[in-house]
Motif scaffolding. Structure first.
Motif, PDB file in Angstrom:
ATOM      1  N   HIS A  20       0.794  -1.215  -0.040  1.00 56.06           N
ATOM      2  CA  HIS A  20       0.168   0.078   0.169  1.00 56.06           C
ATOM      3  C   HIS A  20       0.879   1.150   0.168  1.00 56.06           C
ATOM      4  CE1 HIS A  20      -3.153   2.670   0.861  1.00 56.06           C
ATOM      5  NE2 HIS A  20      -2.458   3.230   1.863  1.00 56.06           N
ATOM      6  N   ASP A  25      -0.091   7.132  -4.068  1.00 56.36           N
ATOM      7  CA  ASP A  25       0.410   8.457  -5.225  1.00 56.36           C
ATOM      8  C   ASP A  25       1.105   9.686  -4.305  1.00 56.36           C
ATOM      9  OD1 ASP A  25      -0.735   7.183  -7.150  1.00 56.36           O
ATOM     10  OD2 ASP A  25      -2.795   7.856  -6.840  1.00 56.36           O
ATOM     11  N   TYR A  55      -1.799   9.780   1.004  1.00 57.54           N
ATOM     12  CA  TYR A  55      -0.956  10.094   0.096  1.00 57.54           C
ATOM     13  C   TYR A  55       0.614  10.431   0.769  1.00 57.54           C
ATOM     14  CZ  TYR A  55      -4.859  10.811  -2.973  1.00 57.54           C
ATOM     15  OH  TYR A  55      -5.815  10.510  -3.779  1.00 57.54           O
ATOM     16  N   LYS A  82       1.676  13.217  -8.773  1.00 59.47           N
ATOM     17  CA  LYS A  82       0.363  13.371  -9.691  1.00 59.47           C
ATOM     18  C   LYS A  82       0.020  14.805  -9.658  1.00 59.47           C
ATOM     19  CE  LYS A  82       0.129   8.560 -10.180  1.00 59.47           C
ATOM     20  NZ  LYS A  82       0.430   8.189 -11.272  1.00 59.47           N
ATOM     21  N   ASP A 272      -6.810  15.511  -4.598  1.00 59.91           N
ATOM     22  CA  ASP A 272      -7.098  14.155  -4.586  1.00 59.91           C
ATOM     23  C   ASP A 272      -8.224  13.943  -5.539  1.00 59.91           C
ATOM     24  OD1 ASP A 272      -7.890  11.288  -3.105  1.00 59.91           O
ATOM     25  OD2 ASP A 272      -9.974  12.502  -2.991  1.00 59.91           O
ATOM     26  N   LYS A 273      -9.204  15.048  -5.667  1.00 62.52           N
ATOM     27  CA  LYS A 273     -10.267  14.888  -6.528  1.00 62.52           C
ATOM     28  C   LYS A 273      -9.914  14.808  -7.934  1.00 62.52           C
ATOM     29  CE  LYS A 273     -14.086  17.123  -3.938  1.00 62.52           C
ATOM     30  NZ  LYS A 273     -14.738  18.171  -3.838  1.00 62.52           N
ATOM     31  N   ILE A 275      -7.018  13.591  -9.145  1.00 62.75           N
ATOM     32  CA  ILE A 275      -6.342  12.176  -9.328  1.00 62.75           C
ATOM     33  C   ILE A 275      -7.317  11.207  -9.625  1.00 62.75           C
ATOM     34  CG2 ILE A 275      -4.823  10.552  -8.064  1.00 62.75           C
ATOM     35  CD1 ILE A 275      -3.405  12.719  -6.663  1.00 62.75           C
ATOM     36  N   ASN A 276      -8.567  11.846  -8.806  1.00 67.99           N
ATOM     37  CA  ASN A 276      -9.703  10.561  -9.170  1.00 67.99           C
ATOM     38  C   ASN A 276     -10.620  10.814 -10.338  1.00 67.99           C
ATOM     39  OD1 ASN A 276      -9.008   8.669  -7.071  1.00 67.99           O
ATOM     40  ND2 ASN A 276      -9.691  10.139  -5.759  1.00 67.99           N
ATOM     41  N   GLY A 277      -9.981  11.702 -11.032  1.00 70.01           N
ATOM     42  CA  GLY A 277     -10.753  12.277 -12.175  1.00 70.01           C
ATOM     43  C   GLY A 277     -12.265  12.913 -11.800  1.00 70.01           C
ATOM     44  N   GLU A 278     -12.369  13.673 -10.658  1.00 69.29           N
ATOM     45  CA  GLU A 278     -13.504  14.255 -10.336  1.00 69.29           C
ATOM     46  C   GLU A 278     -13.170  15.853 -10.646  1.00 69.29           C
ATOM     47  OE1 GLU A 278     -14.574  13.717  -6.268  1.00 69.29           O
ATOM     48  OE2 GLU A 278     -13.764  11.700  -6.282  1.00 69.29           O
TER      49      GLU A 278
END
Length: 293
Positions: A20, A25, A55, A82, A272-273, A275-278
């Motif tokens: 993990h 990232d 992270y 990222k 974070d958003k 990175i998650n494509g949001e």
């Protein structure tokens, strides 16, 4: 068998944890300076949120030097990051760093200070114009609508200095009895705040109030005022621990408190958003509050 099973489970858990951590990232945070309590708090807020969200966060100090800032950005762009979180030394000079990230398709989030050029996905900051207005209105009310005021400006070229000055001058400009007798930069620095204020006090026989674009300059100005023996109210900006302490002991009238830790934390949450494509807002305002005794 139970002993062997326990070892196997323990090993699996250890391997899982290692996997993990290796898979986590990485984000980078390039800070204008860590020689300022406000930006230390911003960094701490970002680090705590990054750890909470799993992270790795690389933090580099630009030491208020745009050349060092560009070097820091080039350094982290050579690593597998990222998102680049950056608190600019200068809103114009940071463009080179942002364009370097743009060329490598690394998303950029600016914190506290904006950028004049380059592609930025999101900007996280206080509403500095509103904060400047809050300071101006408090000074007007405290002086009863009449008096001579000094403005200590931050680093020229930064969005924070520009916006705080804009809000302050909008407020005092609407009051016919308030006159700004001096407006000079002291670069967000306590020692420069002291030196600049000493010079202004020598040149200006009448000063009733001072608005400093940050607490560090305000604290320097307070020393100059105290040494002069004159009765002058001082309002700062940022809500640092030293600034709040000065309000509590009565040496500073107020500070417009930014929530530096929240700016850092929201920056990481925004990254974070991304990175998650949001989808994210192009600007996320962080609430301000006026701290008085």
């Amino acid at each position: 068998m139970k002993k062997l099973l326990g070892i196997a489970v323990g090993t699996a858990m250890l391997l899982g944890t290692t996997a993990h951590s290796m898979a986590a990232d990485t984000m980078a945070l390039v800070v204008s300076t860590l020689n300022n309590p406000f930006f230390v708090t911003l960094k701490d807020g970002a680090e705590a949120k990054a750890e909470e969200m799993g992270y790795e966060l690389l933090v580099l100090d630009s030491q208020n030097d745009p050349a060092k800032e560009l070097s820091n950005v080039e350094d982290v762009l050579n690593k597998d990051i990222k998102v680049l979180l950056i608190n600019p030394t200068d809103s114009d000079a940071v463009s080179s760093s942002i364009r370097a990230a743009n060329r490598k398709d690394i998303p950029v989030v600016t914190l506290d200070r904006g950028a004049s050029r380059g592609d930025v996905v999101s900007h996280v900051a206080s509403d500095n114009v509103l904060g400047g207005e809050m300071a101006g209105k408090l000074i007007i009310d405290t002086l009863g609508g009449e008096g001579k005021v000094v403005e200590l400006e931050g680093v020229p070229g930064t969005s924070a200095a520009r916006d705080r000055g804009e809000g302050f001058n909008k407020a005092v400009g609407a009051s016919e009895g308030i006159e700004v007798v001096a407006s000079q930069p002291a670069d967000f620095d306590r020692t420069k705040g002291l030196n600049v204020m000493e010079n202004i006090l020598q040149a200006q026989p009448e000063v009733d109030a001072v608005f400093a674009h940050n607490d560090e300059m305000a604290l320097g100005a307070i020393k100059a005022v105290q040494a002069s023996g004159r009765d002058i109210v001082v309002v700062g900006f940022d809500g640092t621990s030293d600034g709040v302490a000065a309000v509590e002991d009565g040496s500073m009238l107020a500070t417009v408190a930014q929530q530096a830790g929240m700016i850092g934390a929201i920056g990481v949450m925004t990254a974070d958003k991304i990175i998650n494509g949001e989808s994210v807002e192009s600007y996320t305002p962080v609430p301000l509050k006026l701290v008085t005794k």
